[in-house]
Scaffold this motif. Sequence first.
Motif, mmCIF file in Angstrom:
data_model
loop_
_atom_site.group_PDB
_atom_site.id
_atom_site.type_symbol
_atom_site.label_atom_id
_atom_site.label_comp_id
_atom_site.label_asym_id
_atom_site.label_seq_id
_atom_site.Cartn_x
_atom_site.Cartn_y
_atom_site.Cartn_z
ATOM 1 N N ASN A 42 -8.609 8.330 -9.392
ATOM 2 C CA ASN A 42 -7.767 8.675 -8.242
ATOM 3 C C ASN A 42 -7.156 7.460 -7.559
ATOM 4 O O ASN A 42 -6.182 7.595 -6.816
ATOM 5 C CB ASN A 42 -8.516 9.575 -7.239
ATOM 6 C CG ASN A 42 -9.713 8.909 -6.586
ATOM 7 O OD1 ASN A 42 -9.749 7.712 -6.354
ATOM 8 N ND2 ASN A 42 -10.715 9.718 -6.262
ATOM 9 N N LYS A 46 -1.652 6.880 -6.644
ATOM 10 C CA LYS A 46 -0.565 6.371 -5.806
ATOM 11 C C LYS A 46 0.462 5.612 -6.640
ATOM 12 O O LYS A 46 1.672 5.887 -6.530
ATOM 13 C CB LYS A 46 -1.121 5.502 -4.672
ATOM 14 C CG LYS A 46 -0.112 5.189 -3.580
ATOM 15 C CD LYS A 46 -0.746 4.418 -2.424
ATOM 16 C CE LYS A 46 -1.624 5.307 -1.596
ATOM 17 N NZ LYS A 46 -2.153 4.597 -0.401
ATOM 18 N N THR A 63 -1.757 16.679 -5.413
ATOM 19 C CA THR A 63 -0.835 15.547 -5.544
ATOM 20 C C THR A 63 0.313 15.911 -6.471
ATOM 21 O O THR A 63 1.472 15.552 -6.221
ATOM 22 C CB THR A 63 -1.573 14.303 -6.065
ATOM 23 O OG1 THR A 63 -2.651 13.993 -5.175
ATOM 24 C CG2 THR A 63 -0.640 13.105 -6.135
ATOM 25 N N GLN A 66 2.784 18.125 -4.591
ATOM 26 C CA GLN A 66 3.619 17.314 -3.711
ATOM 27 C C GLN A 66 4.604 16.466 -4.524
ATOM 28 O O GLN A 66 5.764 16.307 -4.127
ATOM 29 C CB GLN A 66 2.754 16.423 -2.828
ATOM 30 C CG GLN A 66 1.984 17.196 -1.770
ATOM 31 C CD GLN A 66 1.521 16.311 -0.632
ATOM 32 O OE1 GLN A 66 0.832 15.320 -0.855
ATOM 33 N NE2 GLN A 66 1.887 16.659 0.586
ATOM 34 N N THR A 115 -4.347 15.035 2.429
ATOM 35 C CA THR A 115 -3.730 15.686 1.273
ATOM 36 C C THR A 115 -4.625 15.748 0.036
ATOM 37 O O THR A 115 -4.193 16.276 -0.991
ATOM 38 C CB THR A 115 -2.425 14.965 0.896
ATOM 39 O OG1 THR A 115 -2.731 13.584 0.639
ATOM 40 C CG2 THR A 115 -1.408 15.048 2.026
ATOM 41 N N HIS A 146 -0.956 10.114 -1.023
ATOM 42 C CA HIS A 146 -0.435 9.468 -2.230
ATOM 43 C C HIS A 146 1.089 9.387 -2.208
ATOM 44 O O HIS A 146 1.673 8.392 -2.617
ATOM 45 C CB HIS A 146 -0.886 10.231 -3.479
ATOM 46 C CG HIS A 146 -2.351 10.122 -3.761
ATOM 47 N ND1 HIS A 146 -3.147 11.201 -4.052
ATOM 48 C CD2 HIS A 146 -3.173 9.042 -3.781
ATOM 49 C CE1 HIS A 146 -4.387 10.800 -4.251
ATOM 50 N NE2 HIS A 146 -4.435 9.505 -4.091
#
Length: 295
Positions: A42, A46, A63, A66, A115, A146
């Motif tokens: 994880n 990003k 993620t 999004q 998030t 992220h």
Amino acid sequence: MTSQKTNLFTLLGDYPVTRALKSGELRSDLVGFTYADIKVANTGFKPLVREQKFDLSELAIVTYLQAKTYNKPYVLMPAVVVARGQHHTIAYNPERGPLTASDLAGKRVGVRAYTVTTGVWVRGILKEQYGVDLGKVKWVTFEDPHLAEYTDPAFVERAPAGKNIAQMLLDGELDAAIVGDKLPDPRLKHLIPDHEAASKAWADKHGYTINHLMVIRNELSRTRPDLVREVFRLLKESHDAAVRAGDKNAATLQFGLEPNRRSLETIIDLTFDQKLISRRFSVDELFDETTRGLS
């Protein structure tokens, strides 16, 4: 169609379901993998969504939702590599007095980032199974989302720099916190004491709680469907090897769109209801013509 071997820069954690693939036990004449030197997957999410750093990656489902909202160039593959029950991930400090899940209105609850997928699952669980009014909880975070484009809601508070989520629980600065798979301190207890039974009841109704699936670059999926199918085959064979070895978690993970449809519908609904995405996607539009047909 080319038969030249293609190498993919890949973010993939070390799990029982990935062991056969990452060890080199499984090989392909069509595709190879250069794995990013990132120990905890994880931490690579990003750079994936902000810099499009990887060709192929595991990614937390929220993620991804999004990332799709903000048109990042990746498409979902119906290959689950991480899933678990979520009810055991929220904890409290009993030394500060009794607390139940139904008592969280007006309380301060910590979470790594607003998030994170586990947080979305837990908030949905608290609302449905325990009647928590999520708008009356003060959420305290420790990291940015992220996706750089997303801004946390106004009711989300950032913990002071240098603060630690477990220590804030112990010190009474938080009433509860989503701490992840293992309790970070023996003085803490699960907020939901019957978490295994509650988790089974949730799964029976909504499907199992998915964390990470695989994504691949849109362009690769569009131009090299043969390569995408080969990646899926290798992931599935690696998963099957873990099942044969007796890994109980591996046996719960599903491959293919239809076995995951109910779980995906649920997390889409929760993510939309918690205002993390601007519209409610259909399950089918998370995939493209190539990945939708993988099974």
